[in-house]
Design a protein around this motif. Structure first.
Motif, PDB file in Angstrom:
ATOM      1  N   GLU A  28       2.046 -28.462 -45.382  1.00 42.65           N
ATOM      2  CA  GLU A  28       1.524 -29.400 -44.389  1.00 42.65           C
ATOM      3  C   GLU A  28       0.579 -30.430 -45.011  1.00 42.65           C
ATOM      4  OE1 GLU A  28      -0.203 -27.058 -41.274  1.00 42.65           O
ATOM      5  OE2 GLU A  28       1.766 -26.393 -40.547  1.00 42.65           O
ATOM      6  N   GLN A  29      -0.149 -30.034 -46.044  1.00 40.63           N
ATOM      7  CA  GLN A  29      -1.088 -30.941 -46.700  1.00 40.63           C
ATOM      8  C   GLN A  29      -0.423 -31.783 -47.783  1.00 40.63           C
ATOM      9  OE1 GLN A  29      -4.312 -28.471 -48.037  1.00 40.63           O
ATOM     10  NE2 GLN A  29      -4.894 -27.902 -45.955  1.00 40.63           N
ATOM     11  N   GLY A  30       0.864 -31.570 -47.988  1.00 46.60           N
ATOM     12  CA  GLY A  30       1.595 -32.364 -48.962  1.00 46.60           C
ATOM     13  C   GLY A  30       1.403 -31.940 -50.405  1.00 46.60           C
ATOM     14  N   VAL A  31       0.831 -30.766 -50.614  1.00 48.66           N
ATOM     15  CA  VAL A  31       0.610 -30.263 -51.968  1.00 48.66           C
ATOM     16  C   VAL A  31       1.939 -29.820 -52.588  1.00 48.66           C
ATOM     17  CG1 VAL A  31      -0.593 -28.510 -53.354  1.00 48.66           C
ATOM     18  CG2 VAL A  31      -1.756 -29.601 -51.423  1.00 48.66           C
ATOM     19  N   ILE A  32       2.800 -29.221 -51.760  1.00 53.32           N
ATOM     20  CA  ILE A  32       4.132 -28.816 -52.224  1.00 53.32           C
ATOM     21  C   ILE A  32       5.175 -29.466 -51.331  1.00 53.32           C
ATOM     22  CG2 ILE A  32       3.362 -26.628 -53.235  1.00 53.32           C
ATOM     23  CD1 ILE A  32       4.425 -25.184 -50.742  1.00 53.32           C
ATOM     24  N   ASP A  33       6.368 -29.639 -51.861  1.00 53.60           N
ATOM     25  CA  ASP A  33       7.436 -30.242 -51.068  1.00 53.60           C
ATOM     26  C   ASP A  33       8.233 -29.159 -50.338  1.00 53.60           C
ATOM     27  OD1 ASP A  33       9.003 -29.089 -53.059  1.00 53.60           O
ATOM     28  OD2 ASP A  33       9.701 -31.000 -53.880  1.00 53.60           O
ATOM     29  N   GLU A  34       9.212 -29.588 -49.537  1.00 49.72           N
ATOM     30  CA  GLU A  34       9.991 -28.655 -48.729  1.00 49.72           C
ATOM     31  C   GLU A  34      10.764 -27.664 -49.590  1.00 49.72           C
ATOM     32  OE1 GLU A  34      13.065 -28.696 -44.943  1.00 49.72           O
ATOM     33  OE2 GLU A  34      12.670 -30.542 -46.026  1.00 49.72           O
ATOM     34  N   LYS A  35      11.283 -28.131 -50.695  1.00 50.90           N
ATOM     35  CA  LYS A  35      12.045 -27.246 -51.589  1.00 50.90           C
ATOM     36  C   LYS A  35      11.152 -26.120 -52.117  1.00 50.90           C
ATOM     37  CE  LYS A  35      14.884 -27.146 -55.722  1.00 50.90           C
ATOM     38  NZ  LYS A  35      15.403 -27.889 -56.854  1.00 50.90           N
ATOM     39  N   ALA A  36       9.946 -26.466 -52.557  1.00 46.38           N
ATOM     40  CA  ALA A  36       9.008 -25.460 -53.063  1.00 46.38           C
ATOM     41  C   ALA A  36       8.608 -24.493 -51.949  1.00 46.38           C
ATOM     42  CB  ALA A  36       7.776 -26.124 -53.650  1.00 46.38           C
ATOM     43  N   ARG A  37       8.369 -25.027 -50.752  1.00 48.25           N
ATOM     44  CA  ARG A  37       8.008 -24.164 -49.617  1.00 48.25           C
ATOM     45  C   ARG A  37       9.118 -23.174 -49.324  1.00 48.25           C
ATOM     46  NH1 ARG A  37       8.143 -25.884 -43.434  1.00 48.25           N
ATOM     47  NH2 ARG A  37      10.273 -26.069 -44.135  1.00 48.25           N
ATOM     48  N   ASN A  38      10.352 -23.667 -49.277  1.00 47.61           N
ATOM     49  CA  ASN A  38      11.485 -22.793 -48.978  1.00 47.61           C
ATOM     50  C   ASN A  38      11.699 -21.748 -50.065  1.00 47.61           C
ATOM     51  OD1 ASN A  38      11.855 -24.216 -46.628  1.00 47.61           O
ATOM     52  ND2 ASN A  38      13.500 -25.484 -47.437  1.00 47.61           N
ATOM     53  N   THR A  39      11.515 -22.146 -51.317  1.00 51.19           N
ATOM     54  CA  THR A  39      11.636 -21.196 -52.425  1.00 51.19           C
ATOM     55  C   THR A  39      10.604 -20.084 -52.278  1.00 51.19           C
ATOM     56  OG1 THR A  39      12.471 -22.898 -53.920  1.00 51.19           O
ATOM     57  CG2 THR A  39      11.504 -20.941 -54.940  1.00 51.19           C
ATOM     58  N   MET A  40       9.368 -20.468 -51.963  1.00 48.67           N
ATOM     59  CA  MET A  40       8.317 -19.468 -51.799  1.00 48.67           C
ATOM     60  C   MET A  40       8.578 -18.572 -50.590  1.00 48.67           C
ATOM     61  SD  MET A  40       6.468 -19.519 -54.363  1.00 48.67           S
ATOM     62  CE  MET A  40       5.336 -18.282 -53.775  1.00 48.67           C
ATOM     63  N   CYS A  41       9.105 -19.151 -49.510  1.00 44.86           N
ATOM     64  CA  CYS A  41       9.444 -18.337 -48.329  1.00 44.86           C
ATOM     65  C   CYS A  41      10.450 -17.256 -48.700  1.00 44.86           C
ATOM     66  CB  CYS A  41      10.012 -19.212 -47.215  1.00 44.86           C
ATOM     67  SG  CYS A  41       8.781 -20.168 -46.316  1.00 44.86           S
ATOM     68  N   ARG A  42      11.465 -17.641 -49.482  1.00 46.20           N
ATOM     69  CA  ARG A  42      12.474 -16.665 -49.909  1.00 46.20           C
ATOM     70  C   ARG A  42      11.860 -15.585 -50.793  1.00 46.20           C
ATOM     71  NH1 ARG A  42      15.568 -21.296 -50.080  1.00 46.20           N
ATOM     72  NH2 ARG A  42      15.208 -21.615 -52.308  1.00 46.20           N
TER      73      ARG A  42
END
Length: 54
Positions: A28-42
């Motif tokens: 949400e703060q723009g520190v990581i992008d959607e791809k990084a967020r999704n990778t971490m979620c997995r």
């Protein structure tokens, strides 16, 4: 389940919740992008599943 087992489960659950929360805030703060967020979620979900099997 023993008291120690219950405490460990609670600790793992709290850790998972914290990681998910922190991951979302970084996105949400723009520190990581959607791809990084999704990778971490997995990865977080993978670790949670591993913990339940043990």
């Amino acid at each position: 389940m023993t008291k120690m087992g219950t405490e460990m489960e609670k600790r793992k659950m709290a850790e998972t919740i914290w990681l998910q929360y922190f991951n979302e805030r970084l996105f949400e703060q723009g520190v990581i992008d959607e791809k990084a967020r999704n990778t971490m979620c997995r990865k977080i979900a993978e670790e949670e599943r591993k913990g339940r099997r043990a």
